[in-house]
Scaffold this active site. Structure first.
Site, PDB file in Angstrom:
ATOM      1  N   GLU A   1       6.840   6.157  -8.930  1.00 53.57           N
ATOM      2  CA  GLU A   1       5.414   5.793  -8.899  1.00 53.57           C
ATOM      3  C   GLU A   1       4.667   6.751  -7.990  1.00 53.57           C
ATOM      4  O   GLU A   1       3.557   7.210  -8.300  1.00 53.57           O
ATOM      5  CB  GLU A   1       5.237   4.359  -8.377  1.00 53.57           C
ATOM      6  CG  GLU A   1       5.816   3.286  -9.279  1.00 53.57           C
ATOM      7  CD  GLU A   1       5.535   1.876  -8.760  1.00 53.57           C
ATOM      8  OE1 GLU A   1       4.458   1.628  -8.210  1.00 53.57           O
ATOM      9  OE2 GLU A   1       6.432   1.010  -8.899  1.00 53.57           O
TER      10      GLU A   1
ATOM     11  N   ASP B   1      -2.450  -4.758 -18.439  1.00 52.08           N
ATOM     12  CA  ASP B   1      -1.492  -3.657 -18.586  1.00 52.08           C
ATOM     13  C   ASP B   1      -1.435  -3.113 -20.017  1.00 52.08           C
ATOM     14  O   ASP B   1      -0.365  -2.758 -20.526  1.00 52.08           O
ATOM     15  CB  ASP B   1      -0.073  -4.101 -18.142  1.00 52.08           C
ATOM     16  CG  ASP B   1      -0.061  -4.601 -16.707  1.00 52.08           C
ATOM     17  OD1 ASP B   1      -0.777  -4.030 -15.872  1.00 52.08           O
ATOM     18  OD2 ASP B   1       0.672  -5.562 -16.431  1.00 52.08           O
TER      19      ASP B   1
ATOM     20  N   ASN C   1      -4.452   2.431 -13.334  1.00 53.35           N
ATOM     21  CA  ASN C   1      -3.513   1.465 -12.754  1.00 53.35           C
ATOM     22  C   ASN C   1      -2.103   2.037 -12.819  1.00 53.35           C
ATOM     23  O   ASN C   1      -1.784   2.826 -13.716  1.00 53.35           O
ATOM     24  CB  ASN C   1      -3.553   0.151 -13.524  1.00 53.35           C
ATOM     25  CG  ASN C   1      -2.632  -0.898 -12.928  1.00 53.35           C
ATOM     26  OD1 ASN C   1      -2.593  -1.076 -11.704  1.00 53.35           O
ATOM     27  ND2 ASN C   1      -1.866  -1.597 -13.761  1.00 53.35           N
TER      28      ASN C   1
ATOM     29  N   HIS D   1       1.845   0.720 -13.106  1.00 56.17           N
ATOM     30  CA  HIS D   1       2.635  -0.477 -13.423  1.00 56.17           C
ATOM     31  C   HIS D   1       4.121  -0.142 -13.317  1.00 56.17           C
ATOM     32  O   HIS D   1       4.555   0.903 -13.832  1.00 56.17           O
ATOM     33  CB  HIS D   1       2.310  -0.976 -14.839  1.00 56.17           C
ATOM     34  CG  HIS D   1       3.040  -2.233 -15.168  1.00 56.17           C
ATOM     35  ND1 HIS D   1       2.672  -3.461 -14.649  1.00 56.17           N
ATOM     36  CD2 HIS D   1       4.146  -2.452 -15.911  1.00 56.17           C
ATOM     37  CE1 HIS D   1       3.527  -4.380 -15.081  1.00 56.17           C
ATOM     38  NE2 HIS D   1       4.428  -3.804 -15.852  1.00 56.17           N
TER      39      HIS D   1
ATOM     40  N   GLY E   1       0.777  -1.241   0.000  1.00 54.63           N
ATOM     41  CA  GLY E   1       0.000   0.000   0.000  1.00 54.63           C
ATOM     42  C   GLY E   1       0.802   1.281   0.000  1.00 54.63           C
ATOM     43  O   GLY E   1       0.284   2.331   0.393  1.00 54.63           O
TER      44      GLY E   1
HETATM   45  C1  GAR Z   1       3.915  -1.271  -7.138  1.00 55.15           C
HETATM   46  O1  GAR Z   1       5.274  -1.318  -7.535  1.00 55.15           O
HETATM   47  C2  GAR Z   1       3.006  -1.329  -8.347  1.00 55.15           C
HETATM   48  O2  GAR Z   1       3.520  -0.624  -9.444  1.00 55.15           O
HETATM   49  C3  GAR Z   1       2.951  -2.789  -8.604  1.00 55.15           C
HETATM   50  O3  GAR Z   1       2.852  -3.378  -7.338  1.00 55.15           O
HETATM   51  C4  GAR Z   1       3.536  -2.552  -6.394  1.00 55.15           C
HETATM   52  C5  GAR Z   1       2.593  -2.273  -5.250  1.00 55.15           C
HETATM   53  O4  GAR Z   1       3.257  -1.587  -4.242  1.00 55.15           O
HETATM   54  N1  GAR Z   1       1.844  -3.151  -9.435  1.00 55.15           N
HETATM   55  C6  GAR Z   1       1.907  -4.118 -10.339  1.00 55.15           C
HETATM   56  O5  GAR Z   1       2.876  -4.804 -10.523  1.00 55.15           O
HETATM   57  C7  GAR Z   1       0.631  -4.307 -11.144  1.00 55.15           C
HETATM   58  N2  GAR Z   1       0.875  -5.178 -12.261  1.00 55.15           N
HETATM   59  P1  GAR Z   1       2.466  -0.816  -3.114  1.00 55.15           P
HETATM   60  O6  GAR Z   1       1.463  -1.843  -2.553  1.00 55.15           O
HETATM   61  O7  GAR Z   1       3.485  -0.445  -2.108  1.00 55.15           O
HETATM   62  O8  GAR Z   1       1.773   0.348  -3.739  1.00 55.15           O
END
Ligand code: GAR
Length: 204
Positions: free
Chosen positions: A176, A147, A109, A111, A14
């Site tokens: 991100e 994606d 989303n 990625h 999260g």
């Molecule tokens: C993030 O790096 C996000 O970009 C990735 O999961 C992580 C979640 O981190 N998402 C994917 O890979 C979707 N295909 P977070 O829970 O700390 O935000």
């Protein structure tokens, strides 16, 4: 004008949710997180939401006979809280027709790679193993593919010779946390125009 009401779906740590909540609390985006939903009861994202007093719900996909029924319940939750935009933040499931129809062009989303390269799971590690010199992250609208939806913002992160998959992932994550709130703000301002595969940010 009122703040854009966000429903966030997260499966894990999260940190992107946190970045969005922090940007909202600091008044950097004209949006507020109104509900967080997770498919994983242990997701720390749920805890982060509760610490902010934001409703946080675990919905167990195993309890439903089909993906459609599972998503009907999530859509109901999102609607009950008046969510206007759905943000996937580390949500590790493919979004199905029920959610897409309920929120057309209203699901984003993030990625951790420069799409369309390195789709799917572990985008950072895929890029590092492949040996690219630049990777990064992408915020995009969600469509029926994995994606594949129209791209809103990307940030480029150089891959260093002494990077590991983890150090690269950490630097991508920093970006991100910058571009996701930025994309939400552009949406909140009504500045995102989708034309086929392309998304333009227009000035109002
Ligand atoms: C993030 O790096 C996000 O970009 C990735 O999961 C992580 C979640 O981190 N998402 C994917 O890979 C979707 N295909 P977070 O829970 O700390 O935000």
């Amino acid at each position: 004008m009122g703040k854009l009401r966000l429903g966030v779906l997260a499966s894990g740590r999260g940190s992107n949710l946190q970045a969005i909540m922090d940007a909202a609390a600091a008044g950097k985006i004209d949006a507020e997180v109104v509900v967080v939903v997770s498919d994983c009861n242990e997701a720390y994202a749920l805890e982060r939401a509760r610490q902010r007093g934001i409703p946080a719900e675990f919905v167990n996909p195993e309890s439903f006979g089909s993906k459609g029924e599972y998503e009907e319940l999530i859509v109901g939750l999102l609607n009950r809280h008046g969510a206007e935009l759905v943000c996937l933040a580390g949500y590790m499931r493919v979004v199905g027709a029920v959610m897409l129809n309920a929120f057309p062009d209203k699901i984003l989303n993030i990625h951790p790679a420069l799409l369309p390269a390195f789709q799917g799971l572990h985008g950072q590690e895929q890029a590092w193993r492949y040996g690219v010199k630049f990777s990064g992250c992408t915020v995009h609208f969600v469509d029926e593919g994995i994606d594949t939806g129209p791209i809103i913002i990307q940030a480029v992160v150089p891959v260093l010779d002494d990077d590991t998959a983890d150090t690269l992932a950490a630097r991508i994550l920093e970006q991100e946390h910058v571009i996701y709130p930025e994309a939400i703000q552009r949406f909140a301002e009504g500045r995102l125009k989708i034309e086929g595969r392309k998304v333009f940010t227009v000035n109002k």
